[in-house]
Enzyme design. Structure first.
Site, PDB file in Angstrom:
ATOM      1  N   CYS A   1       0.833  -1.211   0.000  1.00  0.00           N
ATOM      2  CA  CYS A   1       0.000   0.000   0.000  1.00  0.00           C
ATOM      3  C   CYS A   1       0.864   1.256   0.000  1.00  0.00           C
ATOM      4  O   CYS A   1       0.542   2.245  -0.659  1.00  0.00           O
ATOM      5  CB  CYS A   1      -0.919  -0.012   1.228  1.00  0.00           C
ATOM      6  SG  CYS A   1      -2.006  -1.439   1.285  1.00  0.00           S
TER       7      CYS A   1
HETATM    8  C1  BEZ Z   1       0.841  -5.089   1.850  1.00  0.00           C
HETATM    9  O1  BEZ Z   1       0.221  -4.205   1.262  1.00  0.00           O
HETATM   10  O2  BEZ Z   1       2.047  -5.210   1.713  1.00  0.00           O
HETATM   11  C2  BEZ Z   1       0.112  -6.005   2.800  1.00  0.00           C
HETATM   12  C3  BEZ Z   1      -1.264  -6.070   2.747  1.00  0.00           C
HETATM   13  C4  BEZ Z   1      -1.936  -6.905   3.598  1.00  0.00           C
HETATM   14  C5  BEZ Z   1      -1.248  -7.660   4.506  1.00  0.00           C
HETATM   15  C6  BEZ Z   1       0.120  -7.586   4.565  1.00  0.00           C
HETATM   16  C7  BEZ Z   1       0.812  -6.747   3.713  1.00  0.00           C
END
Ligand code: BEZ
Length: 168
Positions: free
Chosen positions: A56
């Site tokens: 994200c």
């Molecule tokens: C990420 O965006 O890297 C992520 C999303 C959900 C769980 C763990 C990591």
């Protein structure tokens, strides 16, 4: 059942951490109704699993920040990023990602709005509880005109570039 193209967004209350007092807002978490965020406007809502997570922070949010001017040139009035996090975390993430004036980071702390959309993601096994799937929606005056959901862990359909191509 999840939201689909042609649906009107459900009503909900989302929180934004405001840094500068003004226009009826005080410094700190402020509540905004979805109907007010969408009234008379063409907007983007995109959802993701969590503030400060690698995918994200490194890809999903930066894509929309980077292409803000491109979306604006295509008639988009505002870009909203939603996550099932509290407004304090979203405020810190907004500062970190320098989103001011481009993408508004909105907290759906209890996940109630995300649940209404039918776009929850169960990350209990990762110690994160119920979060949001990755999606991006174009919403015109409250009605969903485009809906891109990433079912897997990828950032493809829900990324800024995909929506930008659809608007070109
Ligand atoms: C990420 O965006 O890297 C992520 C999303 C959900 C769980 C763990 C990591």
């Amino acid at each position: 059942m999840s939201i689909k193209i042609g649906d009107t967004l459900p009503e909900g209350t989302l929180m934004e951490y405001i840094e500068v007092e003004g226009e009826g807002c005080s410094v700190g978490p402020n509540a905004f109704k979805v109907s007010d965020l969408t009234a008379g406007k063409k907007v983007i809502f995109f959802g993701l699993p969590g503030a400060f997570t690698p995918g994200c922070s490194n890809f999903h949010l930066p894509g929309f920040v980077k292409h803000f001017d491109d979306f604006k040139a295509r008639g988009v009035d505002a870009i909203y990023c939603l996550s099932v996090n509290d407004a304090f975390v979203m405020g810190a993430w907004a500062r970190d990602q320098k989103t001011a004036g481009k993408v508004r980071l909105l907290a759906d702390g209890s996940g109630a709005f995300t649940k209404q959309l039918g776009l929850e993601l169960d990350l209990t096994t990762k110690g994160m509880g119920i979060r949001s799937q990755r999606y991006a929606m174009l919403v015109d005056k409250g009605v969903v005109k485009q809906l891109n959901i990433d079912a897997s862990g990828k950032i493809e359909a829900s990324g800024a570039e995909t929506l930008l191509k659809q608007l070109s």
